[in-house]
Scaffold this active site. Structure first.
Site, PDB file in Angstrom:
ATOM      1  CD1 TRP A 172      -2.124  -2.096   0.416  1.00 23.50           C
ATOM      2  CD2 TRP A 172      -3.070  -1.120   2.200  1.00 23.50           C
ATOM      3  NE1 TRP A 172      -3.223  -2.843   0.770  1.00 23.50           N
ATOM      4  CE2 TRP A 172      -3.822  -2.259   1.864  1.00 23.50           C
ATOM      5  CE3 TRP A 172      -3.469  -0.361   3.292  1.00 23.50           C
ATOM      6  CZ2 TRP A 172      -4.960  -2.652   2.570  1.00 23.50           C
ATOM      7  CZ3 TRP A 172      -4.599  -0.742   4.014  1.00 23.50           C
ATOM      8  CH2 TRP A 172      -5.336  -1.876   3.645  1.00 23.50           C
ATOM      9  CD  GLU A 223       8.157   3.344  -4.263  1.00 24.86           C
ATOM     10  OE1 GLU A 223       7.558   3.121  -3.207  1.00 24.86           O
ATOM     11  OE2 GLU A 223       7.646   3.187  -5.392  1.00 24.86           O
ATOM     12  CB  SER A 276       2.878  -1.401 -14.207  1.00 22.59           C
ATOM     13  OG  SER A 276       3.381  -0.111 -13.900  1.00 22.59           O
ATOM     14  N   GLY A 325       1.489  -2.660  -6.235  1.00 20.35           N
ATOM     15  CA  GLY A 325       1.393  -1.354  -5.600  1.00 20.35           C
ATOM     16  C   GLY A 325       0.034  -0.729  -5.877  1.00 20.35           C
ATOM     17  N   GLY A 326      -0.029   0.111  -6.900  1.00 20.23           N
ATOM     18  CA  GLY A 326      -1.246   0.870  -7.213  1.00 20.23           C
ATOM     19  C   GLY A 326      -2.515   0.039  -7.229  1.00 20.23           C
TER      20      GLY A 326
HETATM   21  C1  PEP Z   1       5.616  -1.615  -6.010  1.00 21.07           C
HETATM   22  O1  PEP Z   1       6.015  -0.488  -5.734  1.00 21.07           O
HETATM   23  O2  PEP Z   1       5.926  -2.560  -5.282  1.00 21.07           O
HETATM   24  C2  PEP Z   1       4.803  -1.779  -7.201  1.00 21.07           C
HETATM   25  C3  PEP Z   1       4.855  -2.899  -7.815  1.00 21.07           C
HETATM   26  O3  PEP Z   1       4.058  -0.691  -7.587  1.00 21.07           O
HETATM   27  P1  PEP Z   1       3.040  -0.650  -8.834  1.00 21.07           P
HETATM   28  O4  PEP Z   1       2.251  -1.923  -8.848  1.00 21.07           O
HETATM   29  O5  PEP Z   1       2.187   0.559  -8.576  1.00 21.07           O
HETATM   30  O6  PEP Z   1       3.871  -0.505 -10.066  1.00 21.07           O
END
Ligand code: PEP
Length: 253
Positions: A11, A100, A214, A235-236
């Site tokens: 999250w 990150e 993604s 993530g998103g």
């Molecule tokens: C993540 O940061 O672990 C990630 C996979 O983000 P997203 O799915 O938004 O690309």
């Protein structure tokens, strides 16, 4: 080799009490109805939501994880959270080495290995993130970068039961772009070979390697069907119950 699929939601720094609890409750309720009974669902809310999320998922099959930890059990580390505190709170997993954190907090492979070892010793399962930047990909260094990250950030005490690797190309995180399925499989197979060199063939065969970057309902089926992809770190799309659960339903049978 059967490896239990793991669908993990990161999250990140999202969610106030009301929406965080609603999201956790939503995932728990949908997970009960989910056709797939043989995969693991994991949510990793921010530290501030762990206690409420734990209550919200109580009695469901959804597991709880955190997004980072310190390597010490306790002490003078203002603002940090120890693996023991996470275990005490009811976490089963912790993510370490997310790109990150590697970027924003300058975390090295060595530090990540220390955090991972401490988390394992506290009884947590650890998701160790690795992945190349766009410049490294363009320079043809993807496998070299991932190899160095595995060698440096996976601790010697890692086994297939206490560690999961998440391959997350940095340029794919939050961008809507992903490698092709063939590229993902090539990197995952290479990662498995490196794990074999570091931890032995048995661990390599059993260790789960997640894809992250993604992942969404529209591409999950293709990615999760790849032989060396054992789940996703999302993530998103983990911030919407329907999207997260749709990814879960896309797992290979
Ligand atoms: C993540 O940061 O672990 C990630 C996979 O983000 P997203 O799915 O938004 O690309």
């Amino acid at each position: 080799m059967v490896r239990k699929t793991l669908i993990a939601g990161n999250w990140k720094m999202n969610g106030l009490l009301e929406d965080g609890i609603a999201l956790a409750k939503g995932v728990a309720a949908e997970a009960k109805k989910a056709a797939r009974k043989d995969c693991e669902f994991l949510i990793c809310p921010p530290f501030t939501l762990l206690t409420s999320a734990k209550k919200a998922i109580k009695g469901s099959r959804v597991l709880l994880g955190a997004q980072d930890c310190h390597f010490d059990g306790k002490g003078a580390h203002t603002g940090d959270i120890s693996p023991l505190m996470l275990k005490d709170l009811g976490c089963q997993y912790v993510i370490v080495g997310h790109s990150e954190r590697r970027t924003d907090h300058h975390e090295s492979n060595e530090l990540i290995a220390k955090k991972a070892a401490a988390a394992i010793n506290a009884g947590l399962k650890v998701i160790i993130c690795i992945g190349e930047t766009e410049a490294e990909k363009d320079a043809g260094k993807t496998i070299d970068v991932c190899t160095a990250q595995i060698m440096g950030s996976v601790p010697e005490i890692a086994t297939a039961s206490n560690v999961v690797i998440a391959y997350e190309p940095v340029w794919a995180i939050g961008t809507g772009r992903t490698p092709t399925a063939a590229e993902v499989e090539e990197v995952h197979a290479a990662i498995r070979k490196v794990i074999g060199k570091k931890l032995g063939r048995a661990n390599a065969n059993k260790m789960r390697i997640l894809y992250g970057g993604s992942m969404k309902p529209s591409n999950a089926k293709e990615l999760l069907a790849l032989p060396d992809v054992d789940g996703g770190l999302i993530g998103g799309a983990s911030l919407k119950v329907a999207d997260f659960m749709a990814i879960g339903e896309a797992c290979k049978q």
